[in-house]
Motif scaffolding. Structure first.
Motif, short mmCIF file in Angstrom:
data_model
loop_
_atom_site.label_atom_id
_atom_site.label_comp_id
_atom_site.label_asym_id
_atom_site.label_seq_id
_atom_site.Cartn_x
_atom_site.Cartn_y
_atom_site.Cartn_z
N LEU A 93 -32.37 -9.81 39.94
CA LEU A 93 -33.58 -10.07 39.14
C LEU A 93 -34.68 -10.74 39.96
N VAL A 94 -34.29 -11.61 40.91
CA VAL A 94 -35.29 -12.34 41.69
C VAL A 94 -35.42 -11.81 43.11
N ASN A 95 -34.64 -10.77 43.43
CA ASN A 95 -34.69 -10.12 44.75
C ASN A 95 -34.40 -11.09 45.89
N VAL A 96 -33.34 -11.89 45.70
CA VAL A 96 -32.87 -12.79 46.76
C VAL A 96 -31.42 -12.41 47.06
N PRO A 97 -31.09 -12.03 48.29
CA PRO A 97 -29.76 -11.51 48.59
C PRO A 97 -28.66 -12.58 48.63
N ILE A 98 -27.45 -12.17 48.23
CA ILE A 98 -26.26 -12.99 48.44
C ILE A 98 -25.77 -12.68 49.85
N VAL A 99 -25.67 -13.69 50.70
CA VAL A 99 -25.40 -13.41 52.12
C VAL A 99 -24.03 -13.87 52.61
N ALA A 100 -23.39 -14.78 51.88
CA ALA A 100 -22.09 -15.27 52.35
C ALA A 100 -21.37 -15.97 51.22
N ALA B 118 -7.73 -20.96 39.95
CA ALA B 118 -6.35 -21.47 39.98
C ALA B 118 -5.34 -20.33 40.04
N ASP B 119 -4.11 -20.68 40.40
CA ASP B 119 -3.06 -19.73 40.76
C ASP B 119 -2.81 -18.65 39.71
N ASP B 120 -2.88 -19.00 38.44
CA ASP B 120 -2.58 -18.04 37.38
C ASP B 120 -3.81 -17.34 36.83
N GLY B 121 -4.95 -17.60 37.41
CA GLY B 121 -6.18 -16.98 36.95
C GLY B 121 -6.22 -15.50 37.23
N ASP B 122 -6.79 -14.74 36.30
CA ASP B 122 -6.93 -13.30 36.47
C ASP B 122 -8.00 -13.01 37.52
N VAL B 123 -7.68 -12.13 38.46
CA VAL B 123 -8.62 -11.79 39.53
C VAL B 123 -9.95 -11.29 38.97
N GLY B 124 -9.91 -10.73 37.76
CA GLY B 124 -11.14 -10.25 37.14
C GLY B 124 -12.19 -11.33 36.98
N LYS B 125 -11.74 -12.60 36.89
CA LYS B 125 -12.70 -13.71 36.79
C LYS B 125 -13.57 -13.79 38.04
N LEU B 126 -12.97 -13.51 39.20
CA LEU B 126 -13.73 -13.53 40.45
C LEU B 126 -14.88 -12.52 40.39
N PHE B 127 -14.54 -11.34 39.87
CA PHE B 127 -15.53 -10.26 39.85
C PHE B 127 -16.65 -10.55 38.85
N ASP B 128 -16.25 -11.06 37.67
CA ASP B 128 -17.27 -11.32 36.65
C ASP B 128 -18.19 -12.46 37.07
N PHE B 129 -17.61 -13.50 37.69
CA PHE B 129 -18.44 -14.60 38.19
C PHE B 129 -19.44 -14.07 39.21
N THR B 130 -18.95 -13.28 40.16
CA THR B 130 -19.81 -12.73 41.21
C THR B 130 -20.87 -11.83 40.62
N ALA B 131 -20.51 -11.08 39.57
CA ALA B 131 -21.48 -10.21 38.91
C ALA B 131 -22.59 -11.03 38.26
N GLY B 132 -22.23 -12.19 37.70
CA GLY B 132 -23.24 -13.07 37.12
C GLY B 132 -24.21 -13.58 38.16
N VAL B 133 -23.68 -13.99 39.31
CA VAL B 133 -24.54 -14.43 40.42
C VAL B 133 -25.40 -13.26 40.90
N ALA B 134 -24.77 -12.09 41.00
CA ALA B 134 -25.48 -10.91 41.50
C ALA B 134 -26.59 -10.47 40.56
N ALA B 135 -26.41 -10.68 39.25
CA ALA B 135 -27.46 -10.32 38.29
C ALA B 135 -28.74 -11.12 38.57
N VAL B 136 -28.56 -12.42 38.82
CA VAL B 136 -29.72 -13.26 39.15
C VAL B 136 -30.30 -12.84 40.50
N SER B 137 -29.42 -12.58 41.46
CA SER B 137 -29.86 -12.13 42.78
C SER B 137 -30.76 -10.90 42.67
#
Length: 454
Positions: A198-205, A177-196
């Motif tokens: 760990l299981v060696n499956v790439p994030i592609v898009a 949402a409009d007032d959300g801190d951009v850092g949330k985007l990065f932390d969310f993506t880092a959480g997805v990337a951690a699983v990526s």
């Protein structure tokens, strides 16, 4: 706050000046702007909303039909949508009917109420089964973006694995949402990337947008993660289960639901119990052992817990299942089980993220062995039969039919207040929802015909 929705509702009940003043005050609660600028913003919103309402004056009846929507006059919360119970399952079946009306011919489509969808393709004479799945972030993890990303990525990959596919790619759709801190985007993506990683499956898009653009104030995070998998074998869908099959269950430590339960009850040490990739390890063990073609069905114990999954499998197959209550409890992570018991939360009514495998007895024994060798606990918990009824043998020897409640077991205080009792007018609500779904199919058919005719 949805300022467009607020304006749309209030403008039909009050004059513009009153709504503009109220809306300006609301905007100033979120934005550090002066009153004059807040009034200008409110005025712009009201003007835009007023313009949209002019569609009712149009002589183009077909366009008015497309722009409007078929109201069921039943709210999401009233129907229990997203709460993984009887109301949620009913709505998902209606969505599946709309998808099925396209007659586009997927091998496994949403009508199967399965974990993922499957299409069959032939490449150089060889059959290839492509599985796709998508899951949304747990709504109560908006303030904890890393955990939200981690668990939704796991959930999406699980849904691919249980269809017997080897995950090959991850995609991410992120809305803040409009007032959300951009850092949330990065932390969310880092959480997805951690699983990526760990299981060696790439994030592609992926895609990143604001929730509602300029029209939604606040910092709510909503998102989804999708996964794609491939397999040379037919999917291990629920409909392949057969009477006489053995039911195995891996240890469940939970994901987004258990994490939410722990955080909102202040039991933070339980969060660590959910941070693993055991589910994917177990799935890979079956694949690498070459046992996948012999397994009849797999599913994850998520939507509405084992009660919900057992009911959906029985509904899809027409078969019955007999479970041991004691054996099920033994396959829930001890710390997670202690938390659920202490909070009086039914372990069979929430997502514990176990892998359930249904296979002939000789195959089940081989599966049990390879999963154990991978370091994941697994045990037999029941058997498939021809009764048509999913049921549980309780500790005192009594028998309980497994039925989903109107909502999944309440795992937060607010959910306990909302309750899980089926509304008295549930049948009437279903009729209204059914009518709205059929009208949407009718609209889709009209639009498709109009475009093809032109």
């Amino acid at each position: 706050m949805d300022i467009e929705g607020f304006a749309r509702d209030k403008i039909q009940k009050n004059n513009h000046d009153v709504v503009e003043s109220i809306l300006a005050d609301r905007i100033m609660e979120y934005k550090e702007i002066n009153h004059d600028n807040a009034r200008l913003m409110a005025r712009a919103v009201l003007e835009e909303v007023t313009n949209t309402l002019k569609i009712h004056e149009s002589e183009d009846e077909f366009l008015k039909e497309i722009i409007g929507f078929n109201e069921a006059q039943v709210g999401m919360g009233e129907m229990g949508v997203g709460s993984r119970g009887a109301g949620d399952f009913f709505v998902h079946r209606k969505i599946a009917e709309i998808v099925a009306s396209t007659q586009t011919g997927a091998l496994i489509n949403p009508t199967a109420q399965d974990d993922g969808g499957v299409v069959k393709s032939t490449i150089k004479g060889e059959d290839v089964y492509i599985t796709t799945a998508v899951d949304g972030i747990h709504s109560r993890l908006s303030e904890y973006p890393f955990l939200g990303g981690f668990h939704v990525a796991r959930a999406s990959l699980r849904d691919v694995c249980v269809m017997g596919s080897d995950p090959v790619a991850i995609i991410s759709d992120l809305h803040l949402a409009d007032d959300g801190d951009v850092g949330k985007l990065f932390d969310f993506t880092a959480g997805v990337a951690a699983v990526s990683e760990l299981v060696n499956v790439p994030i592609v898009a992926g895609s990143t947008l604001r929730v509602g653009g300029d029209m939604v104030l606040g910092d709510r995070l909503v998102s989804a993660v999708g996964s794609i998998g491939v397999s040379p074998y037919p999917p291990t869908a629920r409909k392949r289960a057969e009477a006489g099959d053995i039911i195995l269950l891996t240890e469940g430590s939970g994901g987004g639901t258990i994490t939410t339960t722990a955080i909102y009850h202040g039991l933070f040490d339980v969060v660590w119990e959910t941070m693993d990739i055991n589910f994917i390890q177990a799935s890979e063990a079956i694949m690498h052992a070459g046992l996948l073609p012999e397994v009849h069905a797999m599913t994850d114990v998520t939507n509405g817990g084992l009660r919900g999954d057992a009911h959906e499998i029985a509904t899809t197959t027409g078969l019955g299942m007999e479970f041991s209550h004691e054996k099920i409890r033994q396959m829930i992570n001890p710390k997670v089980l202690d938390m659920l018991d202490s909070l009086n939360i039914d372990p069979l009514g929430v997502s514990v993220d176990s892998l359930m495998i249904i296979a002939p007895e000789d195959v089940a024994r081989k599966v049990e062995k390879v999963i154990s060798q991978s370091g994941v606990r697994v045990s037999e918990i029941g058997e498939v039969d021809n009764t048509g009824v999913p049921r549980m043998i309780k500790d005192d020897g009594g028998v309980e039919e497994l039925k989903p409640l109107f909502r999944e077991a309440a795992y937060t205080k607010i959910k306990k207040l909302v309750g899980d009792t089926t509304p008295e007018d549930f049948e009437l609500m279903k009729e209204k929802v059914e009518k709205a779904a059929q009208e949407s199919i009718h609209k889709k058919n009209k639009v498709v015909k109009a475009i093809r005719d032109n």
